[in-house]
Motif scaffolding. Structure first.
Motif, PDB file in Angstrom:
ATOM      1  N   ALA A 138       9.896  30.249  15.116  1.00  0.00           N
ATOM      2  CA  ALA A 138      10.360  30.078  13.909  1.00  0.00           C
ATOM      3  C   ALA A 138      11.662  30.887  13.543  1.00  0.00           C
ATOM      4  O   ALA A 138      12.588  30.199  13.170  1.00  0.00           O
ATOM      5  N   ASP A 139      11.860  31.978  14.343  1.00  0.00           N
ATOM      6  CA  ASP A 139      13.145  32.753  14.142  1.00  0.00           C
ATOM      7  C   ASP A 139      14.086  31.839  14.767  1.00  0.00           C
ATOM      8  O   ASP A 139      15.253  31.398  14.459  1.00  0.00           O
ATOM      9  N   PHE A 140      13.753  31.155  16.195  1.00  0.00           N
ATOM     10  CA  PHE A 140      14.786  30.368  16.919  1.00  0.00           C
ATOM     11  C   PHE A 140      15.223  29.195  15.713  1.00  0.00           C
ATOM     12  O   PHE A 140      16.301  28.978  15.639  1.00  0.00           O
ATOM     13  N   TRP A 141      14.148  28.444  15.302  1.00  0.00           N
ATOM     14  CA  TRP A 141      14.384  27.071  14.691  1.00  0.00           C
ATOM     15  C   TRP A 141      15.342  27.372  13.439  1.00  0.00           C
ATOM     16  O   TRP A 141      15.960  26.789  13.006  1.00  0.00           O
ATOM     17  N   ALA A 142      14.625  28.464  12.740  1.00  0.00           N
ATOM     18  CA  ALA A 142      15.379  29.061  11.503  1.00  0.00           C
ATOM     19  C   ALA A 142      17.106  29.210  11.671  1.00  0.00           C
ATOM     20  O   ALA A 142      17.767  28.753  11.022  1.00  0.00           O
ATOM     21  N   GLN A 143      17.311  29.970  12.686  1.00  0.00           N
ATOM     22  CA  GLN A 143      18.599  30.291  13.160  1.00  0.00           C
ATOM     23  C   GLN A 143      19.393  28.968  13.372  1.00  0.00           C
ATOM     24  O   GLN A 143      20.515  28.734  13.052  1.00  0.00           O
ATOM     25  N   ALA A 144      18.784  28.194  14.361  1.00  0.00           N
ATOM     26  CA  ALA A 144      19.284  26.886  14.750  1.00  0.00           C
ATOM     27  C   ALA A 144      19.764  25.953  13.468  1.00  0.00           C
ATOM     28  O   ALA A 144      20.596  25.458  13.739  1.00  0.00           O
ATOM     29  N   LEU A 145      18.752  26.115  12.547  1.00  0.00           N
ATOM     30  CA  LEU A 145      18.848  25.064  11.530  1.00  0.00           C
ATOM     31  C   LEU A 145      19.480  25.777  10.551  1.00  0.00           C
ATOM     32  O   LEU A 145      20.156  24.774   9.430  1.00  0.00           O
ATOM     33  N   GLY A 146      19.965  26.989  10.472  1.00  0.00           N
ATOM     34  CA  GLY A 146      20.670  27.673   9.437  1.00  0.00           C
ATOM     35  C   GLY A 146      19.856  27.761   7.992  1.00  0.00           C
ATOM     36  O   GLY A 146      20.363  27.685   6.962  1.00  0.00           O
ATOM     37  N   VAL A 147      18.490  27.934   8.343  1.00  0.00           N
ATOM     38  CA  VAL A 147      17.664  28.224   7.216  1.00  0.00           C
ATOM     39  C   VAL A 147      17.140  29.414   7.208  1.00  0.00           C
ATOM     40  O   VAL A 147      17.112  30.138   8.296  1.00  0.00           O
ATOM     41  N   THR A 148      16.150  29.839   6.271  1.00  0.00           N
ATOM     42  CA  THR A 148      15.501  31.139   6.249  1.00  0.00           C
ATOM     43  C   THR A 148      14.057  30.779   6.480  1.00  0.00           C
ATOM     44  O   THR A 148      13.384  29.867   6.294  1.00  0.00           O
ATOM     45  N   VAL A 149      13.112  31.973   6.994  1.00  0.00           N
ATOM     46  CA  VAL A 149      11.841  31.713   7.245  1.00  0.00           C
ATOM     47  C   VAL A 149      11.156  32.321   5.620  1.00  0.00           C
ATOM     48  O   VAL A 149      11.405  33.271   5.518  1.00  0.00           O
ATOM     49  N   ALA A 150      10.959  31.369   4.996  1.00  0.00           N
ATOM     50  CA  ALA A 150      10.230  31.776   3.727  1.00  0.00           C
ATOM     51  C   ALA A 150       8.898  32.394   3.568  1.00  0.00           C
ATOM     52  O   ALA A 150       8.681  32.988   2.622  1.00  0.00           O
ATOM     53  N   ASP A 151       8.186  31.589   4.550  1.00  0.00           N
ATOM     54  CA  ASP A 151       6.719  32.013   4.667  1.00  0.00           C
ATOM     55  C   ASP A 151       6.101  32.126   5.880  1.00  0.00           C
ATOM     56  O   ASP A 151       5.689  30.988   6.492  1.00  0.00           O
ATOM     57  N   ARG A 152       5.916  33.255   6.463  1.00  0.00           N
ATOM     58  CA  ARG A 152       5.218  33.244   7.900  1.00  0.00           C
ATOM     59  C   ARG A 152       3.691  33.128   7.845  1.00  0.00           C
ATOM     60  O   ARG A 152       3.299  32.863   8.886  1.00  0.00           O
ATOM     61  N   ASP A 153       2.901  33.199   6.743  1.00  0.00           N
ATOM     62  CA  ASP A 153       1.517  32.878   6.701  1.00  0.00           C
ATOM     63  C   ASP A 153       1.406  31.690   5.722  1.00  0.00           C
ATOM     64  O   ASP A 153       0.472  31.659   5.028  1.00  0.00           O
ATOM     65  N   ALA A 154       2.151  30.591   6.124  1.00  0.00           N
ATOM     66  CA  ALA A 154       1.994  29.395   5.220  1.00  0.00           C
ATOM     67  C   ALA A 154       0.548  28.567   5.879  1.00  0.00           C
ATOM     68  O   ALA A 154       0.239  27.583   5.158  1.00  0.00           O
ATOM     69  N   GLY A 155       0.110  29.062   7.001  1.00  0.00           N
ATOM     70  CA  GLY A 155      -1.156  28.283   7.446  1.00  0.00           C
ATOM     71  C   GLY A 155      -2.314  28.728   6.633  1.00  0.00           C
ATOM     72  O   GLY A 155      -2.456  29.339   5.426  1.00  0.00           O
ATOM     73  N   ASP A 156      -3.620  28.261   7.383  1.00  0.00           N
ATOM     74  CA  ASP A 156      -4.989  28.872   6.877  1.00  0.00           C
ATOM     75  C   ASP A 156      -5.568  29.117   8.124  1.00  0.00           C
ATOM     76  O   ASP A 156      -5.163  29.472   8.914  1.00  0.00           O
ATOM     77  N   GLY A 157      -6.956  29.098   7.656  1.00  0.00           N
ATOM     78  CA  GLY A 157      -8.020  30.071   8.817  1.00  0.00           C
ATOM     79  C   GLY A 157      -7.733  28.987  10.282  1.00  0.00           C
ATOM     80  O   GLY A 157      -8.173  29.606  11.105  1.00  0.00           O
ATOM     81  N   THR A 158      -7.531  27.833  10.013  1.00  0.00           N
ATOM     82  CA  THR A 158      -7.551  27.089  11.284  1.00  0.00           C
ATOM     83  C   THR A 158      -6.205  26.509  11.635  1.00  0.00           C
ATOM     84  O   THR A 158      -5.930  25.876  12.720  1.00  0.00           O
ATOM     85  N   ALA A 159      -5.173  26.982  11.234  1.00  0.00           N
ATOM     86  CA  ALA A 159      -3.686  26.206  11.475  1.00  0.00           C
ATOM     87  C   ALA A 159      -2.719  27.590  11.270  1.00  0.00           C
ATOM     88  O   ALA A 159      -2.856  28.114  10.279  1.00  0.00           O
ATOM     89  N   GLN A 160      -1.813  27.458  12.196  1.00  0.00           N
ATOM     90  CA  GLN A 160      -0.906  28.481  12.020  1.00  0.00           C
ATOM     91  C   GLN A 160       0.504  27.855  11.863  1.00  0.00           C
ATOM     92  O   GLN A 160       0.890  26.928  12.436  1.00  0.00           O
ATOM     93  N   TYR A 161       1.086  27.996  10.576  1.00  0.00           N
ATOM     94  CA  TYR A 161       2.321  27.707  10.203  1.00  0.00           C
ATOM     95  C   TYR A 161       3.439  28.598   9.674  1.00  0.00           C
ATOM     96  O   TYR A 161       2.756  29.488   9.139  1.00  0.00           O
ATOM     97  N   GLN A 162       4.514  28.432   9.837  1.00  0.00           N
ATOM     98  CA  GLN A 162       5.559  29.039   9.088  1.00  0.00           C
ATOM     99  C   GLN A 162       6.464  28.267   8.570  1.00  0.00           C
ATOM    100  O   GLN A 162       7.044  27.240   9.157  1.00  0.00           O
ATOM    101  N   GLN A 163       6.601  28.335   7.223  1.00  0.00           N
ATOM    102  CA  GLN A 163       7.479  27.501   6.219  1.00  0.00           C
ATOM    103  C   GLN A 163       8.966  28.096   6.285  1.00  0.00           C
ATOM    104  O   GLN A 163       8.920  29.274   6.000  1.00  0.00           O
TER     105      GLN A 163
END
Length: 128
Positions: free
Chosen positions: A23-48
């Motif tokens: 997430a850190d790589f892609w945020a920096q590559a795209l020029g955006v921020t990591v807004a939510d490191r826990d955007a997933g749920d019990g069965t999926a891991q997402y960072q928004q």
């Protein structure tokens, strides 16, 4: 029955053991921020991401399959949109929780998900 849909955003599928680093790589590559490191749920891991161009929904997802990027189409009627896309040549792969995983005639995978904020962003397309 009429329904509405539009491009929701992009999901960066990462086959990785360190989703924070991805997430850190892609945020920096795209020029955006990591807004939510826990955007997933019990069965999926997402960072928004936040501060995305055009307010597109962009997130990274930890996956077991090879890394790739897929897009999400959001609709107020997921089944109607999946049926419309089938008529265009796509095929349903699997129904997961609340969305359809589909495959375009070109072999690209994408998801049809519930529309979360129809009043925000670009107006959705209307389909009969």
């Amino acid at each position: 029955m009429a329904h509405r849909s539009r491009l929701a955003g992009f999901i960066i599928d990462c086959n990785t053991g360190d989703l924070d680093a991805a997430a850190d790589f892609w945020a920096q590559a795209l020029g955006v921020t990591v807004a939510d490191r826990d955007a997933g749920d019990g069965t999926a891991q997402y960072q928004q991401f936040g501060d995305t161009p055009g307010d597109l929904h962009i997130e990274v997802q930890k996956v077991d399959h090879p890394s790739r990027v897929h897009l999400d189409i959001e609709a107020d009627d997921v089944d109607a949109e999946a049926a419309r896309l089938e008529r265009l040549g796509a095929k349903k792969i699997a129904f997961v929780k609340r969305w359809w995983v589909m495959e375009a005639p070109t072999g690209h995978r994408f998801c049809v998900v519930r529309m979360k904020h129809p009043e925000q962003g670009e107006p959705p397309n209307e389909w009969e």
